[in-house]
Each structure stands twice: as structure tokens, then as C-alpha cells.
Design an enzyme around this catalytic site. Structure first.
Site, PDB file in Angstrom:
ATOM      1  N   GLY A 239      92.705 -31.361  43.535  1.00 46.69           N
ATOM      2  CA  GLY A 239      93.831 -30.715  44.112  1.00 46.69           C
ATOM      3  C   GLY A 239      94.365 -31.106  45.418  1.00 46.69           C
ATOM      4  O   GLY A 239      95.255 -30.659  45.899  1.00 46.69           O
ATOM      5  N   GLU A 275      87.032 -33.234  41.257  1.00 43.47           N
ATOM      6  CA  GLU A 275      87.759 -34.024  40.478  1.00 43.47           C
ATOM      7  C   GLU A 275      89.062 -34.270  40.790  1.00 43.47           C
ATOM      8  O   GLU A 275      90.378 -33.840  40.536  1.00 43.47           O
ATOM      9  CB  GLU A 275      88.268 -32.898  39.161  1.00 43.47           C
ATOM     10  N   PRO A 276      89.204 -35.403  41.735  1.00 43.78           N
ATOM     11  CA  PRO A 276      90.542 -35.725  42.448  1.00 43.78           C
ATOM     12  C   PRO A 276      91.394 -36.335  41.327  1.00 43.78           C
ATOM     13  O   PRO A 276      90.759 -37.403  40.735  1.00 43.78           O
ATOM     14  CB  PRO A 276      90.115 -36.303  43.659  1.00 43.78           C
ATOM     15  N   GLY A 277      92.555 -36.311  41.545  1.00 45.28           N
ATOM     16  CA  GLY A 277      93.452 -37.416  40.653  1.00 45.28           C
ATOM     17  C   GLY A 277      94.428 -37.721  41.544  1.00 45.28           C
ATOM     18  O   GLY A 277      94.269 -38.941  41.946  1.00 45.28           O
ATOM     19  N   ARG A 278      95.378 -37.030  41.942  1.00 47.88           N
ATOM     20  CA  ARG A 278      96.460 -37.476  43.007  1.00 47.88           C
ATOM     21  C   ARG A 278      95.888 -38.050  44.262  1.00 47.88           C
ATOM     22  O   ARG A 278      96.471 -39.140  44.775  1.00 47.88           O
ATOM     23  CB  ARG A 278      97.173 -36.011  43.386  1.00 47.88           C
ATOM     24  N   ARG A 314     108.767 -35.955  38.234  1.00 48.39           N
ATOM     25  CA  ARG A 314     108.330 -35.355  39.466  1.00 48.39           C
ATOM     26  C   ARG A 314     109.649 -34.662  40.008  1.00 48.39           C
ATOM     27  O   ARG A 314     109.568 -33.464  40.293  1.00 48.39           O
ATOM     28  CB  ARG A 314     107.300 -35.885  40.355  1.00 48.39           C
ATOM     29  N   TYR A 318     109.677 -30.820  39.429  1.00 56.10           N
ATOM     30  CA  TYR A 318     109.114 -29.846  40.419  1.00 56.10           C
ATOM     31  C   TYR A 318     110.072 -29.998  41.769  1.00 56.10           C
ATOM     32  O   TYR A 318     109.711 -29.172  42.822  1.00 56.10           O
ATOM     33  CB  TYR A 318     107.881 -30.230  41.057  1.00 56.10           C
ATOM     34  N   CYS A 344     121.125 -38.977  30.489  1.00 51.62           N
ATOM     35  CA  CYS A 344     122.333 -37.993  30.604  1.00 51.62           C
ATOM     36  C   CYS A 344     121.831 -36.671  30.704  1.00 51.62           C
ATOM     37  O   CYS A 344     121.647 -35.773  29.776  1.00 51.62           O
ATOM     38  CB  CYS A 344     122.911 -38.222  29.323  1.00 51.62           C
ATOM     39  N   TYR A 373     100.896 -38.913  38.449  1.00 45.81           N
ATOM     40  CA  TYR A 373     101.806 -38.250  37.604  1.00 45.81           C
ATOM     41  C   TYR A 373     103.263 -38.869  37.424  1.00 45.81           C
ATOM     42  O   TYR A 373     104.305 -38.507  37.540  1.00 45.81           O
ATOM     43  CB  TYR A 373     102.046 -36.806  38.250  1.00 45.81           C
TER      44      TYR A 373
HETATM   45  C1  LIG Z   1      95.023 -31.853  37.339  1.00 51.26           C
HETATM   46  C2  LIG Z   1      93.529 -31.565  37.360  1.00 51.26           C
HETATM   47  C3  LIG Z   1      92.800 -31.966  38.282  1.00 51.26           C
HETATM   48  C4  LIG Z   1      93.338 -33.151  39.314  1.00 51.26           C
HETATM   49  O1  LIG Z   1      94.317 -32.436  40.188  1.00 51.26           O
HETATM   50  P1  LIG Z   1      94.916 -33.314  41.259  1.00 51.26           P
HETATM   51  O2  LIG Z   1      95.847 -32.468  42.061  1.00 51.26           O
HETATM   52  O3  LIG Z   1      95.730 -34.643  40.635  1.00 51.26           O
HETATM   53  O4  LIG Z   1      93.814 -33.654  42.097  1.00 51.26           O
HETATM   54  C5  LIG Z   1      91.430 -31.629  38.354  1.00 51.26           C
HETATM   55  N1  LIG Z   1      91.135 -30.778  37.596  1.00 51.26           N
HETATM   56  C6  LIG Z   1      91.484 -30.255  36.692  1.00 51.26           C
HETATM   57  C7  LIG Z   1      90.976 -29.343  35.759  1.00 51.26           C
HETATM   58  C8  LIG Z   1      92.930 -30.397  36.332  1.00 51.26           C
HETATM   59  O5  LIG Z   1      93.706 -30.023  35.395  1.00 51.26           O
END
Ligand SMILES: *Cc1c(COP(=O)(O)O)cnc(C)c1O
Length: 414
Positions: A239, A275-278, A314, A318, A344, A373
Site C-alpha cells: 500500500g 507486500e508492496p506492489g505499486r 486508472r 479512479y 467510444c 496497475y
Molecule cells: C493490492 C494488494 C497489495 C499491493 O498493494 P500496493 O498498493 O500495490 O502496494 C498488497 N496486499 C494485498 C492483499 C493486496 O490486495
């Protein structure tokens, strides 16, 4: 920090001019900077893994195999939300011992697949899911390692669609019900209680909500210990935000870690998971698009480009802000315009009422911060083949996904 910068008048990915990539691979095109990804992985490793934690990349942000392979080589694990993501993670060489599995709707087939592959733990989101995992594990003669995803009811102060840790959302189990949940889990024959999980939202730009949430979780861990339930893993979720606009100043991984450290010191013997993604891949990727036409209607200027909401959802989904830069800077006037795609739908835009240099027909524009994303949310809407993806490493580059063809559009149709 990322490696997309102007050198002279030209915008580069590391040491490769973006215009050259657009010419070679066509547009729309996702471009990733390998050394930016590596930099972010290393920042997380230093902040969380050196002290003994586990980095689990959230695949849903970007699941391209080339990026996953980089993460695997760096020893990272994965945070998955489907069987398909498990398949991708394993294929890229990510160790199942570092895979955690969240999501409110895991099917029996997905649960069995993950059990057979021996993942680290299921982050369970409801009592009925727990029963299902127990049944499936029983059928396989196994014990399923689980953590409870707790919903701490804190406001992450982000967009409601990417906010998860409040009571009104579908995720996790309320803190008040957690003790009872763990008691049940501990009594189940095919369940091994392993950890606790929180993930309160995405694009968080302050440490405070993480801290508020962690306080509630630590309090719960204390209650669990008193009740004789001992955990080994504390999953803090992902997050952490990135800088989409100049107004945003999210903390870096090191700042997040030091903000949480005083709290984490209060519990011993727990392996921390992040658990980073972004924040790993977001600003390590850009979307290149070509201006097709310009148009003026009444008061409004439109820049019509060849990337639409099917390529980057996105902004439409959002109202997200992505900076848009010309691949080639030159002296010229500016105007306020909407940057829109060919889809369209009136909701198909990349930017609204944005002050931009006056864009020329055929010019290449670069949509910044599109690595997370972006491709992973793309679709074939309007029967548009999905974009190609390329990885830049220093002065070299290689394709990591081919552009789809018209034939790909009908693959599997009967
Ligand atoms: C989407 C998600 C993440 C990653 O969130 P980011 O904002 O991209 O870091 C981590 N854990 C869980 C359970 C998620 O659903």
C-alpha cells in the site's frame, strides 16, 4: 526515484531515448526501467529483509514474467490473489515458501493448487473460506497454513476504490471477531495457524494509518498469546504510495520501516512480511502513446492519442493523475487540453483539463508512473489488441511482451 529523465531535449529511459523505442516497437508501448525496479527492490530488502523480514511482491500490480524473474533473482516472494497469479509466480522461479495468498473469493480448485504447491500461507478473509480451506486440505491429507486477514477499521486516506481496511469494505474480518476466529481455526484438524495479515489500502502517502492499524493488530496478537495461540508471521500488507504528482510526498520504504520499528520491537519472534506492489513497479514504467489528432470543440481542446482506457484504466476508474511529458522537449506555447483515447466512452481519458505544451500531430507523449496497475488492468475493449512491453537496462532494451494481433483477439472463440 526513477530513471526516466530528460537528457538535453530528449526523454530517456535510463540510456535509451523513448522516441527511438516508440519508433522501433510502435505505440502504445509500456517501457520499464530494470534499474529502477532493482533500486526499489533493494530499498525494501534493506528496510525489511535485512532485519529478517520477507518481501512478497503483489503480482496484481504487474505480472509480466520478466519483472517477476527479476524479483525471483533478488530472492523476493509473491503476494497473490488468484490461481493464475500463483502459476505466474512459480513459473518465474519465485519460491512457494515465500508466497502468500489473499483475496475474498478463493475457489476450492485454487486452494487445492496452492496447497499442493506448499505456499507459505493463505490470508483468510472469512469464516466460510476457513471452513473450505479446512475441507480441501482434509481431502488432500494436508494441513493448510493460514493467517487471518484482519480489517482494522482505519482510514488510509486514499481513494475509496483502493481503500480496503475499513468496516464498510469487503476485505478481512473485523478485529472484534478475530479472537473467536482464531479459536475456531486452532481447533480445526487440517488448519495450521501461522500468522496475521493486514492490508489497509493502496497509494498511502503517510505512515500514520499503517501505524494505527499495526497498533490494533499488535493488541490482538497480545490477546492471542494470552489465549495460548502463538503466531510466527506478521504480514503488514502493501500500500505504500508513489509520487504521481508533485503534491504527493509518500515515505520511502526505509521511512515506513523506521516509522513502524518502535511498534514492532514490542513483539518478538515474529517474521515480518511486506507486500508492496505499486511502490516497486509504479514509477519504474511509463506508457508511450502517439498523438493522432487534435480537435477543438467550443471551449475545449482535445489531444487524441492512440492509448485508451483499455491500455491504462486508472484515470477513468479512479480519476487518477498521471503526469504526461513530451518525448521531445522544444520551445513552444502551452494550452489546457483533455488527453483522450480512441475508445467510444466519454470516460476514456488519460488527463483532463491539463496544461500541456501544444502537442503536434504524430508526436510521442509519455505517460509517467504507469508501471503498476497499467498493463495488468488492460483489456481488449473495443477489440483493441493489447500493447507491447519492453524492458530497458542501461543502453540496451528488449521486448518482454509482443503486441497482440487481430488473431489474438479471437483466440479461444468458438
Ligand atoms: C493490492 C494488494 C497489495 C499491493 O498493494 P500496493 O498498493 O500495490 O502496494 C498488497 N496486499 C494485498 C492483499 C493486496 O490486495
Amino acid at each position: 526515484m526513477h530513471y526516466f529523465t530528460y537528457k538535453g531535449n530528449e526523454l530517456y529511459a535510463e540510456d535509451v531515448p523513448l522516441e527511438a523505442l516508440a519508433r522501433e516497437y510502435g505505440t502504445p508501448l509500456y517501457v520499464y526501467s530494470k534499474n529502477t525496479v532493482l533500486r526499489h527492490i533493494k530499498a525494501y530488502k534493506k528496510a525489511f529483509c535485512d532485519p529478517g523480514g520477507i518481501l512478497c511482491f503483489a503480482l496484481k500490480a504487474n505480472s509480466n514474467g520478466a519483472i517477476l524473474k527479476l524479483l525471483a533473482e533478488e530472492g523476493a516472494g509473491a503476494d497473490i490473489v488468484s490461481g493464475g497469479e500463483l502459476f505466474r509466480a512459480l513459473r518465474a522461479g519465485i519460491s512457494p515458501a515465500r508466497i502468500v495468498y489473499a483475496g475474498v473469493g478463493k475457489t476450492a480448485e485454487e486452494i487445492a493448487y496452492a496447497l499442493k504447491k506448499k505456499i507459505l500461507m493463505f490470508n483468510v478473509e472469512s469464516g466460510e473460506e476457513l471452513e473450505m480451506i479446512n475441507r480441501v486440505a482434509g481431502g488432500l491429507g494436508m494441513k493448510a497454513p493460514v493467517a487471518l486477514r484482519v480489517n482494522p477499521d482505519v482510514d488510509p486516506r486514499t481513494h475509496p476504490y483502493i481503500s480496503t481496511g475499513m468496516k464498510k469494505y469487503k476485505f478481512g474480518v473485523p478485529v472484534e471477531d478475530a479472537l473467536e476466529f482464531y479459536r475456531r481455526a486452532a481447533g480445526m484438524e487440517h488448519i495450521l495457524v501461522r500468522g496475521i495479515h493486514q492490508h489497509i489500502g493502496s497509494q498511502l502517502t503517510e505512515v500514520a494509518p499503517f501505524r494505527d492499524s499495526l497498533e490494533k493488530v499488535l493488541n490482538l496478537i497480545g490477546q492471542l498469546r494470552a489465549a495460548g495461540i502463538d503466531l510466527t508471521h506478521l504480514d503488514l500488507g502493501g500500500g505504500l504510495g508513489i509520487r504521481y504528482s508533485k503534491e504527493e510526498t509518500p515515505p520511502v520504504p526505509g521511512e515506513l520501516a523506521s516509522g513502524l520499528l518502535p511498534l514492532l520491537k514490542k513483539v518478538s519472534g515474529l517474521t515480518v512480511i511486506v507486500e508492496p506492489g505499486r511502490s516497486i513497479i509504479g514509477n519504474a514504467g511509463v506508457l508511450l502513446t502517439k498523438c493522432l489528432y487534435r480537435k477543438k470543440t467550443g471551449e475545449k481542446n482535445f489531444v487524441i492519442v492512440d492509448a485508451g482506457m483499455n491500455d491504462l484504466l486508472r484515470p477513468s476508474l479512479y480519476g487518477a493523475f498521471h503526469e504526461i511529458l513530451p518525448a521531445r522537449k522544444e520551445r513552444r506555447g502551452s494550452q489546457v487540453a483533455d488527453v483522450v483515447g480512441p475508445i467510444c466512452e466519454s470516460g476514456d481519458f488519460l488527463a483532463r483539463d491539463r496544461r500541456l505544451p501544444i502537442v503536434k500531430e504524430g508526436e510521442i507523449l509519455c505517460v509517467m508512473g504507469a508501471g503498476a496497475y497499467g498493463y495488468s488492468m488492460s483489456s481488449n475493449y473495443n477489440s483493441r489488441p493489447r500493447a507491447a512491453e519492453v524492458m530497458v537496462d542501461g543502453d540496451s532494451h528488449h521486448p518482454v511482451r509482443k503486441r497482440e494481433t487481430y488473431k489474438d483477439l479471437i483466440k479461444g472463440e468458438l
